[in-house]
Design a protein around this motif. Structure first.
Motif, mmCIF file in Angstrom:
data_model
loop_
_atom_site.group_PDB
_atom_site.id
_atom_site.type_symbol
_atom_site.label_atom_id
_atom_site.label_comp_id
_atom_site.label_asym_id
_atom_site.label_seq_id
_atom_site.Cartn_x
_atom_site.Cartn_y
_atom_site.Cartn_z
ATOM 1 N N ARG A 182 0.826 -1.208 0.000
ATOM 2 C CA ARG A 182 0.000 0.000 0.000
ATOM 3 C C ARG A 182 0.864 1.264 0.000
ATOM 4 N NH1 ARG A 182 -3.689 -3.347 3.390
ATOM 5 N NH2 ARG A 182 -5.673 -3.465 2.265
ATOM 6 N N ARG A 183 2.008 1.219 0.685
ATOM 7 C CA ARG A 183 2.903 2.385 0.684
ATOM 8 C C ARG A 183 3.373 2.692 -0.731
ATOM 9 N NH1 ARG A 183 8.166 3.862 0.448
ATOM 10 N NH2 ARG A 183 8.889 1.726 0.076
ATOM 11 N N LEU A 184 3.780 1.656 -1.442
ATOM 12 C CA LEU A 184 4.302 1.880 -2.783
ATOM 13 C C LEU A 184 3.199 2.241 -3.775
ATOM 14 C CD1 LEU A 184 7.050 -0.875 -3.020
ATOM 15 C CD2 LEU A 184 7.380 1.605 -2.958
ATOM 16 N N VAL A 185 2.025 1.654 -3.637
ATOM 17 C CA VAL A 185 0.911 2.058 -4.503
ATOM 18 C C VAL A 185 0.611 3.536 -4.290
ATOM 19 C CG1 VAL A 185 -1.544 1.772 -4.977
ATOM 20 C CG2 VAL A 185 -0.094 -0.239 -4.668
ATOM 21 N N ALA A 186 0.604 3.972 -3.029
ATOM 22 C CA ALA A 186 0.381 5.392 -2.733
ATOM 23 C C ALA A 186 1.500 6.247 -3.323
ATOM 24 C CB ALA A 186 0.286 5.608 -1.225
ATOM 25 N N TRP A 187 2.723 5.739 -3.301
ATOM 26 C CA TRP A 187 3.867 6.461 -3.888
ATOM 27 C C TRP A 187 3.652 6.689 -5.384
ATOM 28 C CZ3 TRP A 187 8.845 7.911 -1.918
ATOM 29 C CH2 TRP A 187 9.769 8.282 -2.905
ATOM 30 N N THR B 160 17.162 -4.858 -4.977
ATOM 31 C CA THR B 160 17.219 -5.364 -3.601
ATOM 32 C C THR B 160 16.086 -6.321 -3.260
ATOM 33 O OG1 THR B 160 16.030 -3.377 -2.832
ATOM 34 C CG2 THR B 160 18.447 -3.322 -2.766
ATOM 35 N N ARG B 161 15.108 -6.471 -4.181
ATOM 36 C CA ARG B 161 13.967 -7.338 -3.942
ATOM 37 C C ARG B 161 13.655 -8.104 -5.223
ATOM 38 N NH1 ARG B 161 10.003 -2.777 -1.121
ATOM 39 N NH2 ARG B 161 11.301 -2.408 0.721
ATOM 40 N N ARG B 162 12.916 -9.191 -5.069
ATOM 41 C CA ARG B 162 12.490 -9.932 -6.261
ATOM 42 C C ARG B 162 11.482 -9.121 -7.065
ATOM 43 N NH1 ARG B 162 9.199 -15.666 -6.398
ATOM 44 N NH2 ARG B 162 9.294 -15.976 -8.670
ATOM 45 N N TRP B 163 10.515 -8.520 -6.373
ATOM 46 C CA TRP B 163 9.541 -7.610 -6.966
ATOM 47 C C TRP B 163 9.584 -6.320 -6.164
ATOM 48 C CZ3 TRP B 163 7.690 -8.923 -11.589
ATOM 49 C CH2 TRP B 163 7.643 -10.273 -11.939
ATOM 50 N N ALA C 51 1.763 -3.140 -6.200
ATOM 51 C CA ALA C 51 2.802 -2.109 -6.349
ATOM 52 C C ALA C 51 3.456 -2.198 -7.719
ATOM 53 C CB ALA C 51 3.849 -2.258 -5.240
ATOM 54 N N ASP C 52 3.729 -3.420 -8.180
ATOM 55 C CA ASP C 52 4.328 -3.595 -9.502
ATOM 56 C C ASP C 52 3.390 -3.105 -10.596
ATOM 57 O OD1 ASP C 52 6.891 -5.293 -8.971
ATOM 58 O OD2 ASP C 52 5.327 -6.280 -7.798
ATOM 59 N N PHE C 53 2.094 -3.404 -10.458
ATOM 60 C CA PHE C 53 1.144 -2.998 -11.479
ATOM 61 C C PHE C 53 0.920 -1.489 -11.477
ATOM 62 C CE2 PHE C 53 -0.134 -7.514 -10.956
ATOM 63 C CZ PHE C 53 0.213 -7.919 -12.241
ATOM 64 N N LYS D 103 14.734 -1.001 -16.001
ATOM 65 C CA LYS D 103 14.391 -1.504 -17.334
ATOM 66 C C LYS D 103 14.189 -3.013 -17.318
ATOM 67 C CE LYS D 103 16.156 -1.674 -22.085
ATOM 68 N NZ LYS D 103 17.262 -1.274 -22.987
ATOM 69 N N ASP D 104 15.065 -3.738 -16.623
ATOM 70 C CA ASP D 104 14.935 -5.194 -16.548
ATOM 71 C C ASP D 104 13.647 -5.590 -15.839
ATOM 72 O OD1 ASP D 104 17.334 -5.476 -17.872
ATOM 73 O OD2 ASP D 104 18.507 -5.890 -16.060
ATOM 74 N N TRP D 105 13.321 -4.882 -14.747
ATOM 75 C CA TRP D 105 12.058 -5.172 -14.042
ATOM 76 C C TRP D 105 10.870 -4.900 -14.962
ATOM 77 C CZ3 TRP D 105 8.595 -1.140 -13.373
ATOM 78 C CH2 TRP D 105 7.400 -1.498 -12.724
ATOM 79 N N TYR D 106 10.897 -3.786 -15.693
ATOM 80 C CA TYR D 106 9.778 -3.461 -16.568
ATOM 81 C C TYR D 106 9.657 -4.481 -17.699
ATOM 82 C CZ TYR D 106 6.561 -0.726 -19.415
ATOM 83 O OH TYR D 106 5.472 -0.320 -20.148
ATOM 84 N N ALA D 107 10.764 -5.005 -18.184
ATOM 85 C CA ALA D 107 10.724 -6.039 -19.220
ATOM 86 C C ALA D 107 10.015 -7.280 -18.694
ATOM 87 C CB ALA D 107 12.135 -6.382 -19.687
ATOM 88 N N ARG D 108 10.246 -7.608 -17.426
ATOM 89 C CA ARG D 108 9.528 -8.753 -16.831
ATOM 90 C C ARG D 108 8.039 -8.477 -16.761
ATOM 91 N NH1 ARG D 108 11.108 -10.408 -11.271
ATOM 92 N NH2 ARG D 108 12.050 -8.364 -10.946
ATOM 93 N N MET D 109 7.672 -7.251 -16.435
ATOM 94 C CA MET D 109 6.253 -6.902 -16.370
ATOM 95 C C MET D 109 5.634 -6.955 -17.763
ATOM 96 S SD MET D 109 5.526 -6.469 -13.215
ATOM 97 C CE MET D 109 3.876 -5.777 -13.379
ATOM 98 N N LYS D 110 6.330 -6.424 -18.758
ATOM 99 C CA LYS D 110 5.814 -6.431 -20.126
ATOM 100 C C LYS D 110 5.581 -7.851 -20.643
ATOM 101 C CE LYS D 110 7.719 -3.755 -23.294
ATOM 102 N NZ LYS D 110 8.762 -3.007 -24.062
#
Length: 222
Positions: free
Chosen positions: A92-97, A150-153, A162-164, A188-195
């Motif tokens: 929730r903290r990150l979604v708010a961010w 520092t985290r997997r997601w 938060a990722d979405f 960029k690498d994280w976003y490629a995983r999301m894509k």
């Protein structure tokens, strides 16, 4: 069939689209030009914002945060708000961010100025807002990169809302070619995983009249 009222480059609507797809919930999209202030839409959502979701049973749910919380409670097989109290706090903290700070400092200054202003007939983008948006984005990309390193997601060990939320904002910005991915290879690498997630494909297939996405927008390998 449930219905989602949206605008193609609204990151808040895109977040809900991603969550619905991740939970494998079929839905129909309807574009809502909120600047027209349609009485029928105002009766559904007096705030006159997108998205608004109408469930199959007729339940009307407005506001992306409320919709996503509802979907996670109503369809818990794919939990996206975290499994423990600590996880839910961080999600929730990150979604708010992203839906607050990132939206104000980056999305509003770029997507809002370049795209929404044109749609609403409110003139040309303000140069100062564009400069602020680009400058602010660098700091946010650095932060996303740090989270991804520092985290997997972004919120921890599990894929979450938060990722979405982050991917929804970045996808809108990437559609108009405003993301400098060289700032943070980790982001960029994280976003490629999301894509690469199946639920992302409809967003990558979006077409917006008057705007042409860069070639890499729909390319899973950038």
């Amino acid at each position: 069939m449930r219905v989602l009222y949206h605008l193609p480059l609204s990151p808040f609507a895109r977040k809900v689209r991603l969550v619905l797809a991740e939970k494998r919930l079929p839905f129909e999209l309807k574009v809502e030009k909120v600047w027209e202030r349609r009485p029928d839409y105002l009766s559904l959502n007096p705030a006159n914002t997108v998205p608004t979701l109408i469930e199959e049973n007729g339940l009307v749910i407005a506001d992306s945060s409320v919709i996503c919380e509802y979907l996670d409670e109503a369809y818990p097989d794919e939990p996206l708000l975290g499994r423990t109290l600590a996880e839910r706090v961080e999600v929730r903290r990150l979604v708010a961010w992203f839906d607050g700070k990132f939206a104000r400092e980056v999305t509003a200054n770029l997507v809002g100025e370049k795209f929404m202003k044109r749609l609403m007939g409110r003139g040309n983008p303000e140069a100062g807002a564009l400069r602020a948006g680009f400058a602010n984005m660098r700091h946010h990309l650095d932060y996303i990169g740090w989270l991804a390193e520092t985290r997997r997601w972004l919120a921890g060990g599990n894929l979450s809302l938060a990722d979405f939320a982050a991917a929804a904002h970045l996808s809108s910005l990437d559609f108009i070619g405003d993301v400098d991915w060289s700032v943070s290879p980790a982001a960029k690498d994280w976003y490629a995983r999301m894509k690469s997630r199946p639920g992302f494909r409809p967003l990558l297939a979006d077409r917006v009249p008057g705007t042409t996405a860069p070639a890499h927008y729909a390319d899973l390998d950038f």
